[in-house]
Design an enzyme around this catalytic site. Structure first.
Site, PDB file in Angstrom:
ATOM      1  CG  ASN A   1      62.014  18.140  34.630  1.00  0.00           C
ATOM      2  OD1 ASN A   1      63.175  18.186  34.272  1.00  0.00           O
ATOM      3  ND2 ASN A   1      61.099  17.392  34.018  1.00  0.00           N
TER       4      ASN A   1
ATOM      5  NE  ARG B   1      35.484  40.441  49.020  1.00  0.00           N
ATOM      6  CZ  ARG B   1      34.298  40.846  48.628  1.00  0.00           C
ATOM      7  NH1 ARG B   1      33.852  40.516  47.430  1.00  0.00           N
ATOM      8  NH2 ARG B   1      33.550  41.589  49.413  1.00  0.00           N
TER       9      ARG B   1
ATOM     10  CE  LYS C   1      64.906  16.431  32.524  1.00  0.00           C
ATOM     11  NZ  LYS C   1      64.474  17.381  31.491  1.00  0.00           N
TER      12      LYS C   1
ATOM     13  CB  SER D   1      61.090  13.273  32.023  1.00  0.00           C
ATOM     14  OG  SER D   1      61.102  13.113  30.623  1.00  0.00           O
TER      15      SER D   1
ATOM     16  NE  ARG E   1      29.868  54.667  31.803  1.00  0.00           N
ATOM     17  CZ  ARG E   1      28.960  55.578  32.118  1.00  0.00           C
ATOM     18  NH1 ARG E   1      28.057  55.959  31.233  1.00  0.00           N
ATOM     19  NH2 ARG E   1      28.939  56.124  33.326  1.00  0.00           N
TER      20      ARG E   1
END
Length: 447
Positions: free
Chosen positions: A284, A117, A282, A276, A315
């Site tokens: 980013n 899934r 900025k 920023s 096991r």
């Protein structure tokens, strides 16, 4: 993952597919399917199997808090879960709970159901990222960009070919994951794999259980032969590597000094993403950065799963147990990386003008190659290469352009050399077309 960093590292559908609630539901799904398989094999009454199925379908009837509280006492959550199921259905129908099984049968099978899934959710994000790459490859098939090798400017390529290469990697990762998922096996062997507790109907129960859950019925249990988990780990690790490679290209191309692409994206509340705390100017490439961060966690988790393959007898004492949280975390981090990459590419804006300017400024590589080709008939390939390299060095040291240095030579046709240095992207366009054709075949063949 919950808490402060979940927004980055538990993103996308894969995280929800392996939550604690999803784990419980997968364990109960296996127990319900096992009850029906045992009834089909004649081991328990169908009415008892129906009662178990009904209890598994309604977790509110079970004391799951007690399961959590006592999971560590048994080393895994199955024994207390079995007791909770038996209490929920009553003494008469409890005969259909956990028929002929051991804890590992239920845990291994539930783990693979969860993985299937989660991979489906992860694949949806990989597919979205691939579609964005296909669109970029079509739109920029012939747009020239500087090729870079060993982090240095090389010779021209096209942004279409770069995007087509990303596309081929993502499509390849999807195909590998699909192959692994299609071969995932059910686990059913009883205490030590002999099926002794199944009263001669063990292989029939295994086959019926596999059919119920859509898994493969193996000839023998794979208690300590952990190839299914290792195959998942390898395919997930490879997918993380592909995602990281695309993401780092985006990060590098978005550098201020390069600025050949930009991420245009918003946060969930519509605010601009990528700011920023200290530098207001900025922006980013946060989605690509986050994709890299998530993908970086994958190799260590893959190594843990591969290291756990060495297991004792019938096991393992500890190695098997280490797989449960590790594979869960691997699915989450690779799924998160894929989700972030899909977002990054969806909002990616190439600047073809900036790319063309960089190619023009970096033309000296092509010019050096053209000079070497022109000198090869008279000097031989090795010597011609050395002369061209020396000319490029001389240009750098004297502050002149290579074109100016070449113009002073009398041993070559300068005009022909300069013409030959025009950007040559070879068969880039044809390869873009081939990658897009392969992608279309994959899309058309998807279920």
């Amino acid at each position: 993952m919950t808490g402060l960093f979940a927004g980055t590292f538990a993103r996308g559908g894969a995280a929800a597919a392996v939550s604690d609630d999803a784990w419980f539901r997968a364990l109960l799904e296996v127990e319900a399917a096992l009850a029906r398989a045992a009834a089909a094999a004649g081991l328990v009454p169908a009415t008892a199997a129906d009662a178990v199925t009904a209890a598994c379908a309604d977790p509110s009837r079970l004391d799951l808090a007690a399961v959590v509280a006592h999971a560590a006492d048994a080393g895994n959550p199955v024994p207390p879960l079995v007791r909770a199921l038996q209490a929920a259905v009553g003494e008469r129908d409890a005969v259909a709970v956990h028929v002929g099984a051991t804890s590992q049968d239920v845990l291994d099978t539930a783990l693979l159901l969860l993985a299937r899934r989660a991979v489906a959710a992860l694949d949806a994000d990989l597919a979205a990222a691939a579609e964005s790459c296909a669109a970029l490859a079509r739109a920029h098939r012939d747009d020239v960009v500087v090729g870079r090798t060993l982090m240095q400017q090389a010779v021209p390529t096209t942004f279409g070919l770069k995007a087509a290469t990303w596309l081929a990697g993502l499509d390849g990762a999807r195909l590998r994951l699909a192959e692994v998922v299609a071969s995932l096996p059910v686990q059913y062997g009883g205490a030590v794999g002999t099926l002794a507790a199944s009263r001669g109907a063990g292989t029939a129960v295994r086959a019926a259980l596999a059919e119920e859950l859509g898994l493969v019925a193996p000839a023998v249990p794979w208690f300590t032969t952990r190839l299914p988990v290792a195959d998942l780990a390898g395919a997930l690790g490879a997918a993380a590597g592909v995602v990281a490679t695309v993401a780092v290209d985006v990060v590098l191309l978005a550098q201020s000094e390069v600025a050949e692409v930009a991420e245009i994206g918003e946060g969930p509340a519509g605010q601009a993403r990528g700011g920023s705390s200290a530098m207001p100017h900025k922006r980013n490439p946060v989605a690509a950065i986050s994709a890299r961060a998530c993908a970086r966690r994958a190799p260590g988790l893959v190594a843990t799963l591969l290291g756990a393959m060495e297991q004792e007898h019938e096991r393992a004492a500890g190695a098997w147990h280490s797989e449960w949280p590790t594979l869960t975390d691997l699915l989450v981090t690779v799924g998160s990386a894929a989700s972030w990459l899909a977002e990054s590419l969806r909002g990616l804006r190439p600047d073809v003008g900036r790319m063309a300017e960089a190619v023009s400024a970096a033309g000296e590589g092509s010019l050096a190659g053209a000079l070497a080709e022109a000198l090869t008939p008279s000097l031989g390939r090795g010597a011609a290469h050395d002369v061209a390299a020396e000319a490029a060095r001389h240009a750098r040291e004297t502050g002149r352009t290579l074109a100016e240095v070449v113009a002073t030579r009398t041993d070559v046709d300068v005009a022909a050399v300069l013409a030959a240095a025009a950007p040559d992207v070879g068969e880039a366009g044809a390869q873009v077309d081939a990658a897009l054709a392969e992608h279309e075949q994959l899309v058309e063949g998807a279920p």
